[in-house]
Design a protein around this motif. Structure first.
Motif, PDB file in Angstrom:
ATOM      1  N   ARG A 171       0.835  -1.205   0.000  1.00  0.00           N
ATOM      2  CA  ARG A 171       0.000   0.000   0.000  1.00  0.00           C
ATOM      3  C   ARG A 171       0.871   1.258   0.000  1.00  0.00           C
ATOM      4  NH1 ARG A 171      -5.243   1.595   1.251  1.00  0.00           N
ATOM      5  NH2 ARG A 171      -5.984  -0.537   1.427  1.00  0.00           N
ATOM      6  N   HIS A 210       2.400   1.692  -3.413  1.00  0.00           N
ATOM      7  CA  HIS A 210       1.346   2.139  -4.330  1.00  0.00           C
ATOM      8  C   HIS A 210       1.116   3.644  -4.153  1.00  0.00           C
ATOM      9  CE1 HIS A 210      -2.026   0.953  -6.958  1.00  0.00           C
ATOM     10  NE2 HIS A 210      -2.754   1.862  -6.322  1.00  0.00           N
ATOM     11  N   TYR A 260     -18.349  -1.344  -4.380  1.00  0.00           N
ATOM     12  CA  TYR A 260     -16.880  -1.295  -4.318  1.00  0.00           C
ATOM     13  C   TYR A 260     -16.292  -1.797  -5.646  1.00  0.00           C
ATOM     14  CZ  TYR A 260     -12.087  -1.881  -2.729  1.00  0.00           C
ATOM     15  OH  TYR A 260     -10.720  -1.778  -2.609  1.00  0.00           O
ATOM     16  N   LYS A 268     -12.007   2.886 -11.694  1.00  0.00           N
ATOM     17  CA  LYS A 268     -10.638   3.315 -11.384  1.00  0.00           C
ATOM     18  C   LYS A 268      -9.626   2.584 -12.283  1.00  0.00           C
ATOM     19  CE  LYS A 268      -6.943   3.043  -8.219  1.00  0.00           C
ATOM     20  NZ  LYS A 268      -6.308   3.105  -6.935  1.00  0.00           N
TER      21      LYS A 268
HETATM   22  C1  HEM Z   1      -3.790  -1.055 -12.527  1.00  0.00           C
HETATM   23  C2  HEM Z   1      -4.021   0.052 -11.892  1.00  0.00           C
HETATM   24  C3  HEM Z   1      -4.457   0.158 -10.445  1.00  0.00           C
HETATM   25  C4  HEM Z   1      -5.053  -0.755  -9.626  1.00  0.00           C
HETATM   26  C5  HEM Z   1      -5.456  -2.185  -9.964  1.00  0.00           C
HETATM   27  C6  HEM Z   1      -5.258  -0.126  -8.335  1.00  0.00           C
HETATM   28  C7  HEM Z   1      -5.860  -0.699  -7.231  1.00  0.00           C
HETATM   29  C8  HEM Z   1      -6.000  -0.120  -5.994  1.00  0.00           C
HETATM   30  C9  HEM Z   1      -6.675  -0.701  -4.847  1.00  0.00           C
HETATM   31  C10 HEM Z   1      -7.398  -2.036  -4.843  1.00  0.00           C
HETATM   32  C11 HEM Z   1      -6.545   0.160  -3.815  1.00  0.00           C
HETATM   33  C12 HEM Z   1      -7.108  -0.053  -2.397  1.00  0.00           C
HETATM   34  C13 HEM Z   1      -8.368   0.777  -2.242  1.00  0.00           C
HETATM   35  C14 HEM Z   1      -8.990   0.542  -0.881  1.00  0.00           C
HETATM   36  O1  HEM Z   1      -8.571   1.190   0.092  1.00  0.00           O
HETATM   37  O2  HEM Z   1      -9.871  -0.319  -0.789  1.00  0.00           O
HETATM   38  C15 HEM Z   1      -5.807   1.308  -4.278  1.00  0.00           C
HETATM   39  C16 HEM Z   1      -5.460   2.407  -3.509  1.00  0.00           C
HETATM   40  C17 HEM Z   1      -4.932   3.559  -3.998  1.00  0.00           C
HETATM   41  N1  HEM Z   1      -4.610   3.816  -5.324  1.00  0.00           N
HETATM   42 FE1  HEM Z   1      -4.640   2.488  -6.840  1.00  0.00          FE
HETATM   43  N2  HEM Z   1      -4.741   1.158  -8.392  1.00  0.00           N
HETATM   44  C18 HEM Z   1      -4.265   1.358  -9.667  1.00  0.00           C
HETATM   45  C19 HEM Z   1      -3.736   2.529 -10.168  1.00  0.00           C
HETATM   46  C20 HEM Z   1      -3.630   3.704  -9.459  1.00  0.00           C
HETATM   47  C21 HEM Z   1      -3.236   4.964 -10.012  1.00  0.00           C
HETATM   48  C22 HEM Z   1      -2.863   5.184 -11.490  1.00  0.00           C
HETATM   49  C23 HEM Z   1      -3.242   5.877  -8.994  1.00  0.00           C
HETATM   50  C24 HEM Z   1      -2.924   7.347  -9.003  1.00  0.00           C
HETATM   51  C25 HEM Z   1      -2.546   8.017 -10.011  1.00  0.00           C
HETATM   52  C26 HEM Z   1      -3.651   5.190  -7.795  1.00  0.00           C
HETATM   53  C27 HEM Z   1      -3.753   5.766  -6.553  1.00  0.00           C
HETATM   54  C28 HEM Z   1      -4.126   5.112  -5.402  1.00  0.00           C
HETATM   55  C29 HEM Z   1      -4.124   5.715  -4.082  1.00  0.00           C
HETATM   56  C30 HEM Z   1      -3.658   7.131  -3.742  1.00  0.00           C
HETATM   57  C31 HEM Z   1      -4.607   4.726  -3.194  1.00  0.00           C
HETATM   58  C32 HEM Z   1      -4.763   4.864  -1.687  1.00  0.00           C
HETATM   59  C33 HEM Z   1      -3.530   4.238  -1.050  1.00  0.00           C
HETATM   60  C34 HEM Z   1      -3.629   4.253   0.467  1.00  0.00           C
HETATM   61  O3  HEM Z   1      -4.717   4.053   0.995  1.00  0.00           O
HETATM   62  O4  HEM Z   1      -2.612   4.453   1.087  1.00  0.00           O
HETATM   63  N3  HEM Z   1      -3.888   3.860  -8.122  1.00  0.00           N
HETATM   64  N4  HEM Z   1      -5.472   1.112  -5.619  1.00  0.00           N
END
Ligand code: HEM
Length: 155
Positions: A10, A13, A84, A91
């Motif tokens: 996380r 990410h 969700y 997203k």
């Molecule tokens: C293949 C592309 C991506 C997948 C499969 C993905 C998937 C996920 C998932 C499952 C979460 C958890 C959400 C939750 O709290 O339930 C997450 C968190 C997040 N994602 Fe992504 N994401 C992708 C791309 C991106 C991109 C391109 C960005 C921003 C430009 C991004 C920014 C974030 C941020 C800021 C969080 C919150 C992290 C945290 O809670 O610390 N994601 N993502």
């Protein structure tokens, strides 16, 4: 142990997302206006384009790999319901668009006929599509917050 692993995933990410979107905003608001002022050597613009391109590529790969792990972890929780999954699908689609934009930029960097490119043209291409990826990235950030809200609501 699994919790620590997910925490690191996380964290990676979030850092990759901040680096890409934050770097894009910096370029858009600060660097591009500065590069347009008189007297900035083309080498500076070229250097900025190459370095930022490398950062974006690294961020994108990190987001895909860590995003896949987060999807797997979240969807195996009972708290992940249909809303969700729907927001997550939007997203992922928007993220796919961002990846598509940067992959187009990388392809254009090498001309098909192997002809040499102008240096300024190469720099402009390297920084092209930044505005659109920034807009999409800001939306994707918001959707990530919505995802967290939806999960926490069901806990
Ligand atoms: C293949 C592309 C991506 C997948 C499969 C993905 C998937 C996920 C998932 C499952 C979460 C958890 C959400 C939750 O709290 O339930 C997450 C968190 C997040 N994602 Fe992504 N994401 C992708 C791309 C991106 C991109 C391109 C960005 C921003 C430009 C991004 C920014 C974030 C941020 C800021 C969080 C919150 C992290 C945290 O809670 O610390 N994601 N993502």
């Amino acid at each position: 142990m699994a919790d620590v692993f997910l925490l690191i995933v996380r964290w990676a990410h979030a850092i990759a997302a901040v680096a890409w979107v934050g770097g894009g905003i910096f370029y858009w608001v600060v660097l591009r206006p500065a590069l347009r002022t008189e007297g900035v050597p083309p080498a500076v613009a070229r250097f900025a384009g190459t370095e930022f391109g490398g950062l974006v590529a690294l961020s994108a790969w990190t987001l895909v790999i860590t995003g896949a792990v987060l999807v797997f972890a979240r969807l195996s929780e009972p708290a992940a319901d249909v809303p969700y999954a729907a927001v997550l699908a939007v997203k992922i689609a928007l993220s796919g668009w961002m990846f598509f934009l940067i992959s187009g930029r990388r392809r254009r960097r090498t001309p098909p006929d192997g002809a040499p490119r102008g240096r300024l043209r190469a720099a402009a291409d390297a920084l092209g599509h930044v505005n659109m990826t920034v807009v999409l990235g800001i939306v994707v950030f918001g959707l990530s917050d919505v995802l967290r809200l939806l999960i926490e609501r069901n806990l």
